[in-house]
Motif scaffolding. Sequence first.
Motif, PDB file in Angstrom:
ATOM      1  N   TRP A   1       0.837  -1.209   0.000  1.00  0.00           N
ATOM      2  CA  TRP A   1       0.000   0.000   0.000  1.00  0.00           C
ATOM      3  C   TRP A   1       0.867   1.252   0.000  1.00  0.00           C
ATOM      4  CZ3 TRP A   1      -1.086   3.372   4.401  1.00  0.00           C
ATOM      5  CH2 TRP A   1      -2.039   4.355   4.113  1.00  0.00           C
ATOM      6  N   GLN A   2       1.959   1.230   0.767  1.00  0.00           N
ATOM      7  CA  GLN A   2       2.854   2.381   0.793  1.00  0.00           C
ATOM      8  C   GLN A   2       3.556   2.562  -0.549  1.00  0.00           C
ATOM      9  OE1 GLN A   2       3.230   4.833   2.839  1.00  0.00           O
ATOM     10  NE2 GLN A   2       1.878   4.081   4.437  1.00  0.00           N
ATOM     11  N   VAL A   3       3.870   1.466  -1.222  1.00  0.00           N
ATOM     12  CA  VAL A   3       4.468   1.560  -2.558  1.00  0.00           C
ATOM     13  C   VAL A   3       3.481   2.222  -3.527  1.00  0.00           C
ATOM     14  CG1 VAL A   3       5.293   0.243  -4.553  1.00  0.00           C
ATOM     15  CG2 VAL A   3       6.042  -0.374  -2.241  1.00  0.00           C
ATOM     16  N   GLN A   4       2.207   1.830  -3.429  1.00  0.00           N
ATOM     17  CA  GLN A   4       1.191   2.454  -4.270  1.00  0.00           C
ATOM     18  C   GLN A   4       1.058   3.939  -3.947  1.00  0.00           C
ATOM     19  OE1 GLN A   4      -2.241   0.003  -3.441  1.00  0.00           O
ATOM     20  NE2 GLN A   4      -1.772  -1.417  -5.107  1.00  0.00           N
ATOM     21  N   ARG A   5       1.064   4.271  -2.664  1.00  0.00           N
ATOM     22  CA  ARG A   5       0.985   5.668  -2.250  1.00  0.00           C
ATOM     23  C   ARG A   5       2.185   6.460  -2.765  1.00  0.00           C
ATOM     24  NH1 ARG A   5      -2.930   8.619  -0.169  1.00  0.00           N
ATOM     25  NH2 ARG A   5      -1.536   9.564   1.366  1.00  0.00           N
TER      26      ARG A   5
ATOM     27  N   GLY B   1       3.867   5.907  -5.528  1.00  0.00           N
ATOM     28  CA  GLY B   1       3.647   6.160  -6.942  1.00  0.00           C
ATOM     29  C   GLY B   1       2.663   7.298  -7.160  1.00  0.00           C
ATOM     30  N   TRP B   2       1.573   7.302  -6.365  1.00  0.00           N
ATOM     31  CA  TRP B   2       0.582   8.379  -6.473  1.00  0.00           C
ATOM     32  C   TRP B   2       1.204   9.720  -6.099  1.00  0.00           C
ATOM     33  CZ3 TRP B   2      -1.035  11.328  -2.253  1.00  0.00           C
ATOM     34  CH2 TRP B   2      -2.058  12.236  -2.518  1.00  0.00           C
ATOM     35  N   LYS B   3       2.004   9.740  -5.030  1.00  0.00           N
ATOM     36  CA  LYS B   3       2.609  10.984  -4.571  1.00  0.00           C
ATOM     37  C   LYS B   3       3.597  11.523  -5.604  1.00  0.00           C
ATOM     38  CE  LYS B   3       2.007  12.628  -1.120  1.00  0.00           C
ATOM     39  NZ  LYS B   3       2.627  12.451   0.189  1.00  0.00           N
ATOM     40  N   HIS B   4       4.400  10.661  -6.192  1.00  0.00           N
ATOM     41  CA  HIS B   4       5.364  11.106  -7.198  1.00  0.00           C
ATOM     42  C   HIS B   4       4.656  11.661  -8.430  1.00  0.00           C
ATOM     43  CE1 HIS B   4       8.903   8.510  -5.518  1.00  0.00           C
ATOM     44  NE2 HIS B   4       8.503   9.459  -4.694  1.00  0.00           N
ATOM     45  N   ALA B   5       3.521  11.055  -8.799  1.00  0.00           N
ATOM     46  CA  ALA B   5       2.743  11.578  -9.928  1.00  0.00           C
ATOM     47  C   ALA B   5       2.171  12.951  -9.592  1.00  0.00           C
ATOM     48  CB  ALA B   5       1.626  10.605 -10.288  1.00  0.00           C
ATOM     49  N   LEU B   6       1.705  13.120  -8.347  1.00  0.00           N
ATOM     50  CA  LEU B   6       1.169  14.406  -7.909  1.00  0.00           C
ATOM     51  C   LEU B   6       2.254  15.481  -7.932  1.00  0.00           C
ATOM     52  CD1 LEU B   6      -1.037  16.184  -6.623  1.00  0.00           C
ATOM     53  CD2 LEU B   6      -0.291  15.322  -4.383  1.00  0.00           C
ATOM     54  N   ILE B   7       3.424  15.147  -7.416  1.00  0.00           N
ATOM     55  CA  ILE B   7       4.525  16.117  -7.384  1.00  0.00           C
ATOM     56  C   ILE B   7       4.912  16.530  -8.801  1.00  0.00           C
ATOM     57  CG2 ILE B   7       6.967  16.389  -6.800  1.00  0.00           C
ATOM     58  CD1 ILE B   7       6.448  14.597  -4.350  1.00  0.00           C
TER      59      ILE B   7
ATOM     60  N   LEU C   1       8.546   5.604   0.918  1.00  0.00           N
ATOM     61  CA  LEU C   1       9.547   4.552   0.747  1.00  0.00           C
ATOM     62  C   LEU C   1      10.039   4.044   2.094  1.00  0.00           C
ATOM     63  CD1 LEU C   1      11.360   2.822  -1.008  1.00  0.00           C
ATOM     64  CD2 LEU C   1      13.000   4.720  -1.089  1.00  0.00           C
ATOM     65  N   SER C   2      10.311   4.953   3.017  1.00  0.00           N
ATOM     66  CA  SER C   2      10.778   4.522   4.337  1.00  0.00           C
ATOM     67  C   SER C   2       9.696   3.738   5.065  1.00  0.00           C
ATOM     68  CB  SER C   2      11.216   5.731   5.167  1.00  0.00           C
ATOM     69  OG  SER C   2      10.140   6.611   5.399  1.00  0.00           O
ATOM     70  N   TYR C   3       8.435   4.160   4.921  1.00  0.00           N
ATOM     71  CA  TYR C   3       7.348   3.411   5.542  1.00  0.00           C
ATOM     72  C   TYR C   3       7.240   2.013   4.928  1.00  0.00           C
ATOM     73  CZ  TYR C   3       5.700   7.888   7.447  1.00  0.00           C
ATOM     74  OH  TYR C   3       5.598   9.076   8.116  1.00  0.00           O
ATOM     75  N   ALA C   4       7.350   1.933   3.596  1.00  0.00           N
ATOM     76  CA  ALA C   4       7.251   0.627   2.929  1.00  0.00           C
ATOM     77  C   ALA C   4       8.371  -0.304   3.391  1.00  0.00           C
ATOM     78  CB  ALA C   4       7.313   0.816   1.410  1.00  0.00           C
TER      79      ALA C   4
END
Length: 232
Positions: free
Chosen positions: A17-21, A23-29, A203-206
Amino acid sequence: MVLLAVLTAVFVLLGLWQVQRMGWKHALIAKVDARIHAAPVSLPGEGGIAAAGQGGLDYLRVRLAGTYLAPATALVRASSERGLGYWAMTPLRLDDGRTIWVNRGFLPAGTALGAARASVPGGPVSVIGLLRSSEPGGSMLQSNRPADDRWYSRDVAALSRARGAGQTLPLFVDSQAEQSGEPGRAPQPAAGLTTVHFPDNHLSYALTWFAMALLSVFGIWLAWRRGNATPA
């Protein structure tokens, strides 16, 4: 071992889930970075604003033309790279008849409301800036107090009611540049201080969750080994 197996599955799912998050965050940035460096565009129509939804137009770089409603100016508490002070918020009556609040920039602590109003240019103005979503209610620590003219967030609906500005768009613009033939009579707010920061700790959370999963697997192996050890 059953509990450890369940925990392993849970930790793996949390890591994924953190990996998916991430990816979403990097797309947003990437999207926001492209917006803030793009050439300014016209402000979308009300249908486009409604279709974009909450936050859908954040940081879109736009060009506005209209006339400021200087008497409706308000000061909103702010903390910026220049220290503590205020955001100078003034509604802009656009040439197409709509009204949108503009954060004209930062004024230092101690600035009087009269001075902020006097800084507003007269006559037609053009503004380039970044669209932002309204900030209803107040800050995390303090609620807006319209009756006392104490503002801790840029809540455009509440500001419009308090200032009698009529119907305004549900967004505001952080000014980056402003042009007018009739400059204000007081020191101008410092524009262009929009802070764009998105925490990116996924990434650190994952890795933490995956490490917990590995520890759980190790625990399962230890439990299996002890259960199958040959008595001496």
